[in-house]
Design a protein around this motif. Structure first.
Motif, PDB file in Angstrom:
ATOM      1  N   ILE A  68     -18.211-114.502  -6.647  1.00 21.11           N
ATOM      2  CA  ILE A  68     -18.471-113.318  -5.829  1.00 21.11           C
ATOM      3  C   ILE A  68     -17.155-112.747  -5.351  1.00 21.11           C
ATOM      4  CG2 ILE A  68     -19.568-112.478  -3.732  1.00 21.11           C
ATOM      5  CD1 ILE A  68     -21.526-114.695  -3.966  1.00 21.11           C
ATOM      6  N   PRO A 103     -15.458-108.796  -0.143  1.00 16.76           N
ATOM      7  CA  PRO A 103     -15.352-107.412   0.300  1.00 16.76           C
ATOM      8  C   PRO A 103     -14.035-107.209   1.030  1.00 16.76           C
ATOM      9  CG  PRO A 103     -16.799-108.647   1.770  1.00 16.76           C
ATOM     10  CD  PRO A 103     -16.410-109.565   0.641  1.00 16.76           C
ATOM     11  N   ARG A 133     -12.990-108.974   4.325  1.00 19.52           N
ATOM     12  CA  ARG A 133     -12.819-110.412   4.430  1.00 19.52           C
ATOM     13  C   ARG A 133     -11.480-110.799   5.048  1.00 19.52           C
ATOM     14  NH1 ARG A 133     -16.558-113.032   5.466  1.00 19.52           N
ATOM     15  NH2 ARG A 133     -15.130-114.766   5.317  1.00 19.52           N
ATOM     16  N   CYS A 163     -23.387-106.444   5.935  1.00 20.54           N
ATOM     17  CA  CYS A 163     -22.498-106.479   4.769  1.00 20.54           C
ATOM     18  C   CYS A 163     -22.707-107.769   3.967  1.00 20.54           C
ATOM     19  CB  CYS A 163     -21.058-106.352   5.262  1.00 20.54           C
ATOM     20  SG  CYS A 163     -19.835-106.630   4.003  1.00 20.54           S
ATOM     21  N   GLU A 164     -22.766-108.911   4.668  1.00 24.46           N
ATOM     22  CA  GLU A 164     -22.923-110.192   3.966  1.00 24.46           C
ATOM     23  C   GLU A 164     -24.320-110.342   3.366  1.00 24.46           C
ATOM     24  OE1 GLU A 164     -20.520-111.896   3.143  1.00 24.46           O
ATOM     25  OE2 GLU A 164     -18.959-111.320   4.546  1.00 24.46           O
ATOM     26  N   ARG A 201     -24.116-108.420   0.190  1.00 25.22           N
ATOM     27  CA  ARG A 201     -23.205-109.039  -0.768  1.00 25.22           C
ATOM     28  C   ARG A 201     -23.773-110.332  -1.352  1.00 25.22           C
ATOM     29  NH1 ARG A 201     -19.047-112.719  -0.907  1.00 25.22           N
ATOM     30  NH2 ARG A 201     -19.525-113.410   1.218  1.00 25.22           N
TER      31      ARG A 201
END
Ligand code: SF4
Length: 280
Positions: A25, A28, A31, A60-61, A64
């Protein structure tokens, strides 16, 4: 420190040696910001505060990690929250899968069980098996009263007349105390278990307990869970082999018949479907 995952300076989760097909992954852009763990505000009661920044990070997480593997989700959570990440387990099949994964990724993650006093002996024995197999001592968190004291206070077993109150006193309140000072917890729920769980995010805000809630198995099916258990020879509650699909306290659990919903054996005869830990 992860046993099975090697760290990379540019990615959060990298391909583990045992699972070569996992996707990497990409991190973003945000981070690089300072971690929240130590700087996150808490109230006087030791509860985490949902700031705008934290809410944005959760959104966001969640996006993601939506299609990430459970191991990647756990790796993110354990790195992100460290010792402020915890897990409650009733030693169900999903919980056993997460314990197995955590044993490889972050074996020092604090894990606890809500020991209501009404658990099956098979469930309690599984705690010992977890210790033998993984070296993880699941902490037993008890209510303030013993079963005898509690039943005396209420003129008999409350699970017969008011299971909501019984669950609140012997599970919800206990969890409330157990997570004081924590910032995030892992839940083992799956979206396909029931309509109540259908929309659970991978990462969300648990307003009941003021915690970030991480559900690494939200996208998994029952078949995937049992396939993983078989593949890795993970110990499980032997009651599952006797038709118990979902196992809670013995007074509120029965085996299910062919074609019944997997949670049909919980609080059978009551409209209740959840103990209150996962409902907001
Ligand atoms: Fe009480 Fe049943 Fe809830 Fe266990 S599952 S806490 S016995 S009502």
């Amino acid at each position: 420190m992860s046993r099975a995952f090697a760290m990379s300076p540019t990615s959060i989760a990298v391909v583990p040696r045992e699972l070569p097909l996992l996707r990497v992954i990409a991190p973003p852009a945000e981070r690089d910001k300072e971690p929240l763990v130590d700087g996150q505000p808490q109230t006087d009661e030791g509860k985490l505060v949902l700031t705008e920044e934290l809410a944005a990070e959760i959104r966001c997480e969640a996006l993601r990690l939506e299609s990430a593997e459970p191991q990647q989700i756990l790796q993110w959570a354990t790195e992100r929250f460290g010792q402020k990440f915890t897990m409650a387990t009733a030693f169900g099949p999903e919980g056993m899968v997460l314990i197995h994964m955590l044993a490889e990724i972050a074996p020092d993650t604090p894990i606890f069980n809500l020991d209501t006093g009404y658990q099956f002996k098979e469930t309690l024995e599984l705690r010992e098996e977890v210790k033998r197999r993984y070296g993880i001592a699941v902490e037993m968190k008890q209510p303030e009263t013993t079963v005898e004291q509690y039943e005396q206070q209420h003129g008999g077993p409350l699970y017969r007349t008011n299971p909501d109150q019984c669950c609140f006193d012997r599970k919800v309140q206990v969890l409330n105390k157990a997570v004081l000072g924590k910032h995030a917890w892992a839940s083992a729920i799956r979206r396909d278990q029931s309509p109540d769980r259908a929309n659970v995010p991978i990462v969300g805000w648990d307003k009941k307990f003021s915690l970030v809630k991480v559900s690494p198995l939200a996208n998994w099916t029952k078949q995937q869970v049992w396939g993983f258990i078989t593949q890795h020879e993970i110990p499980y509650n032997p009651l599952h082999d006797q038709g118990y699909a979902s196992i809670g306290c013995w007074p509120c659990t029965r085996s299910v018949m062919l074609g019944e919903d997997e949670r049909a054996g919980r609080w059978s005869g009551f409209a209740k479907t959840e103990c209150g830990l996962h409902s907001q």
